[in-house]
Design a protein around this motif. Structure first.
Motif, mmCIF file in Angstrom:
data_model
loop_
_atom_site.group_PDB
_atom_site.id
_atom_site.type_symbol
_atom_site.label_atom_id
_atom_site.label_comp_id
_atom_site.label_asym_id
_atom_site.label_seq_id
_atom_site.Cartn_x
_atom_site.Cartn_y
_atom_site.Cartn_z
ATOM 1 N N HIS A 247 1.850 -3.307 -4.127
ATOM 2 C CA HIS A 247 0.538 -3.870 -3.832
ATOM 3 C C HIS A 247 0.706 -5.334 -3.457
ATOM 4 O O HIS A 247 1.313 -6.112 -4.196
ATOM 5 C CB HIS A 247 -0.387 -3.752 -5.051
ATOM 6 N N GLY A 248 0.180 -5.712 -2.293
ATOM 7 C CA GLY A 248 0.259 -7.093 -1.859
ATOM 8 C C GLY A 248 1.488 -7.390 -1.030
ATOM 9 O O GLY A 248 2.324 -6.524 -0.767
ATOM 10 N N ALA A 249 1.589 -8.667 -0.616
ATOM 11 C CA ALA A 249 2.710 -9.097 0.224
ATOM 12 C C ALA A 249 3.093 -10.525 -0.141
ATOM 13 O O ALA A 249 2.327 -11.253 -0.777
ATOM 14 C CB ALA A 249 2.320 -9.001 1.700
ATOM 15 N N GLY A 250 4.291 -10.910 0.263
ATOM 16 C CA GLY A 250 4.753 -12.267 0.001
ATOM 17 C C GLY A 250 4.804 -12.578 -1.478
ATOM 18 O O GLY A 250 5.233 -11.768 -2.300
ATOM 19 N N MET A 251 4.343 -13.772 -1.851
ATOM 20 C CA MET A 251 4.357 -14.204 -3.241
ATOM 21 C C MET A 251 3.344 -13.447 -4.099
ATOM 22 O O MET A 251 3.383 -13.521 -5.330
ATOM 23 C CB MET A 251 4.068 -15.710 -3.318
ATOM 24 N N GLY B 194 0.791 -1.230 0.000
ATOM 25 C CA GLY B 194 0.000 0.000 0.000
ATOM 26 C C GLY B 194 0.820 1.273 0.000
ATOM 27 O O GLY B 194 0.262 2.366 -0.125
ATOM 28 N N GLU B 195 2.124 1.158 0.138
ATOM 29 C CA GLU B 195 2.973 2.361 0.156
ATOM 30 C C GLU B 195 3.420 2.725 -1.251
ATOM 31 O O GLU B 195 3.499 1.893 -2.150
ATOM 32 C CB GLU B 195 4.194 2.132 1.049
#
Length: 260
Positions: free
Chosen positions: A183-187, A40-41
């Motif tokens: 946008h998003g995290a991990g994989m 989100g940053e």
């Protein structure tokens, strides 16, 4: 000749650096050198060197590492298992400990690109500036000279190269700012890199750009090589399908003030 006062001030600076390292851990130093975004940053950056002059080095990278002997992390003086992220020593003609590991260790080196940038600032999804607290307790915005770490297949690297080949930008990525979003995290993480319209670089920023040697020395400190004390029979070699490291020069510590 260094004066007594200068020696004392250097002692104080070294002590403060050690205190901060002990307090914040290795990630804090990396975050002061590499642009790191959370889900989100978004960030606004200006490349400082064109793509034909950035740093390309082979890296050993393994997140799930359980081999304590390959780790650089210690707790209470004892080595502990930790993710591996290190420059390949073979690039500099030295025997590389990580290159010498069995293939099933999945530690083969791969070229990565490090793009020196000026980070104007980072904002979160509610448009709030990301800040940090300095040793004196002052709250300051996260900004300054950093690097973009781009691995093979990086969306950011693809956009930088697209702009580098664009005649409208003079085939020069230093001609504009870039907006980066995570946008998003991990994989499921996705990065978006968007060039702004061409605009001349601020004169005080241009005058303060550190030579490429400064960025190379930072990489060597945050991603130290692993030297093999006893070279393997066949030796260790670096990959051959990448660009050479750019020439280096004397570094400077100057940093201008900018707003996001």
């Amino acid at each position: 000749m260094v004066s007594t006062i200068e020696q004392i001030e250097q002692m104080q600076a070294n002590a403060e650096k050690a205190r901060q390292a002990a307090k914040d851990g290795p990630r804090a130093y990396v975050s002061n050198s590499i642009v790191l975004l959370k889900d989100g940053e978004r960030a606004l950056v200006r490349p400082l060197y064109n793509m034909d002059a950035v740093i390309v080095r082979p890296m050993h990278d393994k997140f799930k590492n359980t081999d304590v002997s390959l780790s650089s992390r210690t707790v209470d003086g004892r080595a502990v298992a930790a993710p591996i992220s290190a420059l390949c020593a073979a690039h500099d003609g030295k025997p590389c400990l990580l290159c010498a590991q069995p293939k099933d260790a999945k530690l083969e080196s791969r070229f990565e690109c490090f793009v020196p940038v000026y980070l104007y600032g980072i904002k979160d999804m509610v448009n709030k500036a990301i800040t940090y607290t300095d040793p004196d307790g002052n709250t300051k915005p996260v900004k300054g000279f950093r690097m973009l770490r781009c691995k093979q297949g990086s969306e950011i690297l693809n956009q930088l190269m697209s702009t580098f080949k664009d005649a409208d930008y003079g085939r020069n990525v230093t001609m504009c700012d870039f907006k980066l979003e995570r946008h998003g995290a991990g994989m499921d993480t996705k990065y978006v890199c968007s060039p702004k319209p061409p605009k001349a670089m601020e004169a005080n920023l241009k005058a303060a750009i550190p030579p490429i040697e400064k960025f190379v020395s930072i990489l060597e400190e945050i991603y130290p090589v692993k030297i093999l004390e006893r070279a393997p029979v066949n030796g260790a070699t670096a990959p051959t399908d990448g660009a050479a490291v750019s020439p280096t020069a004397k570094a400077t510590e100057e940093e201008p003030e900018f707003t996001f």
